[in-house]
Design a protein around this motif. Structure first.
Motif, mmCIF file in Angstrom:
data_model
loop_
_atom_site.group_PDB
_atom_site.id
_atom_site.type_symbol
_atom_site.label_atom_id
_atom_site.label_comp_id
_atom_site.label_asym_id
_atom_site.label_seq_id
_atom_site.Cartn_x
_atom_site.Cartn_y
_atom_site.Cartn_z
ATOM 1 N N LYS A 135 10.947 57.397 45.689
ATOM 2 C CA LYS A 135 10.764 56.792 47.004
ATOM 3 C C LYS A 135 11.369 55.397 47.087
ATOM 4 O O LYS A 135 11.865 54.987 48.129
ATOM 5 N N SER A 136 11.309 54.645 45.995
ATOM 6 C CA SER A 136 11.786 53.258 46.043
ATOM 7 C C SER A 136 13.224 53.116 45.560
ATOM 8 O O SER A 136 14.001 52.360 46.116
ATOM 9 N N GLU A 137 13.585 53.887 44.522
ATOM 10 C CA GLU A 137 14.938 53.805 43.979
ATOM 11 C C GLU A 137 15.890 54.706 44.757
ATOM 12 O O GLU A 137 15.497 55.436 45.662
ATOM 13 N N ILE A 138 17.165 54.637 44.354
ATOM 14 C CA ILE A 138 18.172 55.530 44.920
ATOM 15 C C ILE A 138 18.815 56.289 43.773
ATOM 16 O O ILE A 138 19.537 55.707 42.956
ATOM 17 N N LYS A 139 18.524 57.550 43.675
ATOM 18 C CA LYS A 139 19.117 58.422 42.672
ATOM 19 C C LYS A 139 19.617 59.680 43.376
ATOM 20 O O LYS A 139 18.844 60.349 44.062
ATOM 21 N N GLN A 140 20.885 59.986 43.205
ATOM 22 C CA GLN A 140 21.480 61.153 43.841
ATOM 23 C C GLN A 140 21.504 62.321 42.859
ATOM 24 O O GLN A 140 21.841 62.154 41.679
ATOM 25 N N LEU A 173 13.076 44.934 38.685
ATOM 26 C CA LEU A 173 12.854 44.055 37.538
ATOM 27 C C LEU A 173 13.287 44.698 36.230
ATOM 28 O O LEU A 173 13.595 43.994 35.264
ATOM 29 N N ASP A 174 13.302 46.033 36.170
ATOM 30 C CA ASP A 174 13.698 46.729 34.949
ATOM 31 C C ASP A 174 15.189 47.048 34.914
ATOM 32 O O ASP A 174 15.692 47.519 33.893
ATOM 33 N N ASP A 175 15.880 46.823 36.024
ATOM 34 C CA ASP A 175 17.288 47.228 36.059
ATOM 35 C C ASP A 175 18.083 46.346 37.021
ATOM 36 O O ASP A 175 18.690 46.815 37.971
ATOM 37 N N ARG A 176 18.063 45.039 36.782
ATOM 38 C CA ARG A 176 18.843 44.122 37.596
ATOM 39 C C ARG A 176 20.337 44.451 37.463
ATOM 40 O O ARG A 176 20.770 44.878 36.404
ATOM 41 N N PRO A 177 21.141 44.260 38.512
ATOM 42 C CA PRO A 177 20.830 43.648 39.810
ATOM 43 C C PRO A 177 20.442 44.672 40.887
ATOM 44 O O PRO A 177 20.487 44.364 42.067
ATOM 45 N N LYS A 178 20.104 45.892 40.492
ATOM 46 C CA LYS A 178 19.745 46.898 41.488
ATOM 47 C C LYS A 178 18.549 46.442 42.326
ATOM 48 O O LYS A 178 17.702 45.684 41.864
ATOM 49 N N GLN A 179 18.521 46.953 43.546
ATOM 50 C CA GLN A 179 17.446 46.624 44.468
ATOM 51 C C GLN A 179 16.585 47.866 44.722
ATOM 52 O O GLN A 179 17.080 49.000 44.663
ATOM 53 N N THR A 199 19.871 40.675 58.638
ATOM 54 C CA THR A 199 19.421 39.825 57.534
ATOM 55 C C THR A 199 20.485 39.905 56.445
ATOM 56 O O THR A 199 21.409 40.714 56.523
ATOM 57 N N GLY A 200 20.346 39.094 55.414
ATOM 58 C CA GLY A 200 21.387 39.052 54.386
ATOM 59 C C GLY A 200 20.845 39.232 52.992
ATOM 60 O O GLY A 200 21.069 38.399 52.117
ATOM 61 N N ARG A 201 20.130 40.322 52.753
ATOM 62 C CA ARG A 201 19.561 40.574 51.421
ATOM 63 C C ARG A 201 20.630 41.116 50.464
ATOM 64 O O ARG A 201 21.594 41.756 50.887
ATOM 65 N N THR A 202 20.398 40.888 49.176
ATOM 66 C CA THR A 202 21.299 41.405 48.151
ATOM 67 C C THR A 202 21.397 42.925 48.243
ATOM 68 O O THR A 202 20.377 43.615 48.293
ATOM 69 N N HIS A 203 22.633 43.443 48.287
ATOM 70 C CA HIS A 203 22.911 44.890 48.324
ATOM 71 C C HIS A 203 22.304 45.578 49.549
ATOM 72 O O HIS A 203 22.116 46.796 49.538
ATOM 73 N N GLN A 204 22.000 44.807 50.578
ATOM 74 C CA GLN A 204 21.309 45.377 51.742
ATOM 75 C C GLN A 204 22.062 46.561 52.342
ATOM 76 O O GLN A 204 21.472 47.634 52.561
ATOM 77 N N LEU A 205 23.348 46.389 52.627
ATOM 78 C CA LEU A 205 24.108 47.455 53.286
ATOM 79 C C LEU A 205 24.248 48.663 52.372
ATOM 80 O O LEU A 205 24.169 49.814 52.824
ATOM 81 N N ARG A 206 24.419 48.423 51.093
ATOM 82 C CA ARG A 206 24.592 49.524 50.132
ATOM 83 C C ARG A 206 23.311 50.363 50.031
ATOM 84 O O ARG A 206 23.356 51.595 50.021
#
Length: 587
Positions: free
Chosen positions: A338-343, A489-495, A527-534
């Motif tokens: 739900k929180s991560e992105i895994k394809q 926190l376990d896999d920076r810089p992922k959001q 807004t301008g969050r890190t990796h927001q568009l991705r």
């Protein structure tokens, strides 16, 4: 060398080496082992992964609902596998990370090992998969035995914390304290009124003779002392009342605190003992446990699940059984968290928080591919200037070009601008683009210009428009995405998408052009969050269509197809709006 905690599963372990079911003689072996944190899977690793995926479709040993749609399933699987797959649909849908390690056995035969991260179908050991580094779930494991005492303490805590007397005393104490506060406040108010009355009487008594005035003064003093005495007596009364409730409550709370402290000591001891049993080998034959490996971590503690990922399990088994590691890859199977992105079926690097310290030890003695993140992809690449005057510069940042100096690479938009404009003042950089994102950036050549422009970004009067090429075609022509983001926190810089701790992130999108199984869209970040568009493009609750070339949230390609196409600002000197537009080069 650690003892074999999985000796009882020796029969299963004999089948962990899987020969290729297709001829791979024509493939050249890699000269170096895979750098696990940034890689393109070797063809042999892809063949191994696809063979494992076929096994996942056809196996009949266990039930697990990966959340895969019928369209994604192999309907030609054996009847028993189809029936078990149907039976698993009542289980919670959970995707899983799998890994393959291509190896040579002691006879020189090429094959592979397979592993899954964490547990699979509530177990950590299944046929054709390597065992865990340490099996804490085995029936004779000290972890289960010592955890019984901790569970008993947990049960005591639950009983004490749910004791009706605890709640009654807590409520009564709060009520008593409130009554005491009100009573004392009322007494003080009365004392103030009494003082005012006495003061008025003294003023009126100026006409009295000396004897009467003295008698009145003595009476006023007596009343003042009496008021203070009454206040002191009232305080003592409520102290006694409060104590009658507070003391038995303190005894209960002390008992709870003592059990918590005992539980903490047992948990810390058990945790340290558990970490000491997670022993990891490397190619040099050296062994180190989690306590030593994470000794230099900020809090000296391994994160939850450390050592349970696929990559360490694969290498540990290979070193332990004298297999020669050739190449490896990890892929996601099933629905995304739900929180991560895994394809589904996508390949992913090893995580940083859990695996980087462990693999840093385990890869010693192996000839490993260079870390591509240490090389400067912008070396020799021009930084085009679109516009410049005495106050600002507009540049068209190429993809794979840092906005500001990084930990290992200093070449950046900042360093180039510093060199090109040595007399500029202020921080130069007003805003940033991700390293992989190309497009327009404004540079301030003075402190005043920087302050003016920064305020525009804060007040959101700057207009930014990105163009992206996404993997799929949205059904709607436009829409808004609101998904709060925070760093993994376990896999920076992922959001991660996180509704509890994430920062607000909003994006508007519009369809531009439909292509063959892809689409060009405009993105307007509010807004301008890190990796927001991705993230907003890739996440299941966003467009669910990653930007092409996104090596973090989609599939790697020659470049990330994301470009800051339009930038509109108020000029910091003329106060006139100026707009710049540069088309993307996605070819």
């Amino acid at each position: 060398m650690p003892t074999d905690n999985n000796a009882t599963h020796s029969t299963t372990n004999q089948h962990c080496f899987v020969p290729f079911n297709t001829n791979v003689d024509g493939y050249t072996l890699p000269e170096k082992f895979t750098f696990p944190f940034y890689y393109q899977p070797h063809p042999l690793a892809i063949i191994a992964a696809e063979q494992l995926q076929e096994h996942l479709q056809q196996q009949t040993d266990w039930l697990h609902n990966f959340g895969i749609t019928d369209k994604e399933h192999d309907q030609s699987a054996p009847t028993e596998a189809l029936l078990r797959r149907e039976a698993s649909k009542h289980l919670p849908a959970i995707g899983k990370m799998f890994g393959v390690l291509v190896v040579k056995n002691t006879q020189g035969q090429l094959g592979f090992l397979a592993a899954f991260s964490g547990k699979l179908a509530d177990k950590n050991l299944w046929p054709q998969f390597v065992p865990p580094v340490f099996d804490m779930l085995s029936k004779d494991s000290f972890f289960k035995q010592e955890n019984i005492e901790i569970n008993q303490l947990n049960a005591q805590l639950v009983e004490l914390e749910n004791d009706p007397l605890l709640q009654q005393l807590t409520t009564k104490l709060a009520l008593t304290q409130q009554q005491a506060e009100n009573a004392i406040a009322a007494q003080r108010s009365q004392m103030i009124e009494n003082r005012k009355y006495r003061k008025a009487q003294r003023a009126q008594a100026q006409s009295l003779n000396e004897t009467d005035f003295k008698t009145l003064s003595i009476e006023m003093s007596r009343q003042s002392v009496n008021d203070k005495y009454c206040l002191a007596e009232l305080k003592e009364h409520w102290e006694r009342q409060t104590k009658l409730v507070a003391e038995p409550l303190a005894e209960l709370e002390q008992a709870i605190s003592a059990i918590k402290q005992q539980r903490k000591q047992l948990s810390n001891g058990l945790q340290h003992k558990l970490f000491s049993h997670y022993q990891f080998l490397n190619a040099l034959g050296e062994s180190s446990d989690l306590n030593k490996i994470f000794n230099d971590a900020p809090n000296h503690l391994p994160p939850a699940g450390a050592g349970e990922c696929a990559a360490p399990k694969l290498l540990q088994y290979a070193f332990k059984h004298n297999f020669t590691p050739i190449t490896m890859a990890e892929f996601w199977w099933g629905m995304s968290p739900k929180s991560e992105i895994k394809q589904h079926k996508n390949y992913y690097p090893a995580c940083h928080g859990k695996c980087r310290p462990i693999l840093g030890h385990m890869l010693k003695g192996l000839l490993v591919d260079e870390n591509p993140l240490l090389s400067n992809p912008a070396e020799g690449v021009e930084l085009p200037i679109v516009y410049q005057d005495d106050h600002i510069v507009i540049v068209n940042k190429p993809a794979e070009f840092l906005s500001v100096p990084g930990k290992n690479i200093t070449d950046s938009v900042y360093s180039r601008m510093k060199q090109a404009f040595p007399h500029a003042t202020g921080p130069l950089i007003v805003h940033r683009l991700d390293m992989s994102t190309s497009g327009l950036m404004v540079i301030a050549l003075s402190k005043e210009a920087n302050k003016h422009l920064v305020q525009q970004f804060i007040s959101r009067t700057v207009t930014k428009r990105y163009i992206a090429k996404i993997d799929g075609v949205p059904q709607l022509d436009r829409g808004d995405i609101t998904l709060p983001l925070r760093v993994d926190l376990d896999d920076r810089p992922k959001q991660l998408v996180c509704y509890l701790h994430g920062k607000n992130a909003q994006t508007h999108w519009q369809k531009v052009q439909e292509l063959n199984n892809s689409c060009l869209i405009h993105l307007f970040p509010k807004t301008g969050r890190t990796h927001q568009l991705r993230v907003h493009c890739a996440h299941a609750k966003g467009l669910n269509m990653p930007i092409l070339g996104d090596d973090l949230y989609g599939k790697n390609a020659q470049r990330l197809h994301l470009h800051a196409q339009l930038l509109s600002i108020i000029h910091p000197n003329t106060n006139h709006r100026i707009t710049f537009e540069v088309n993307a080069d996605f070819e």
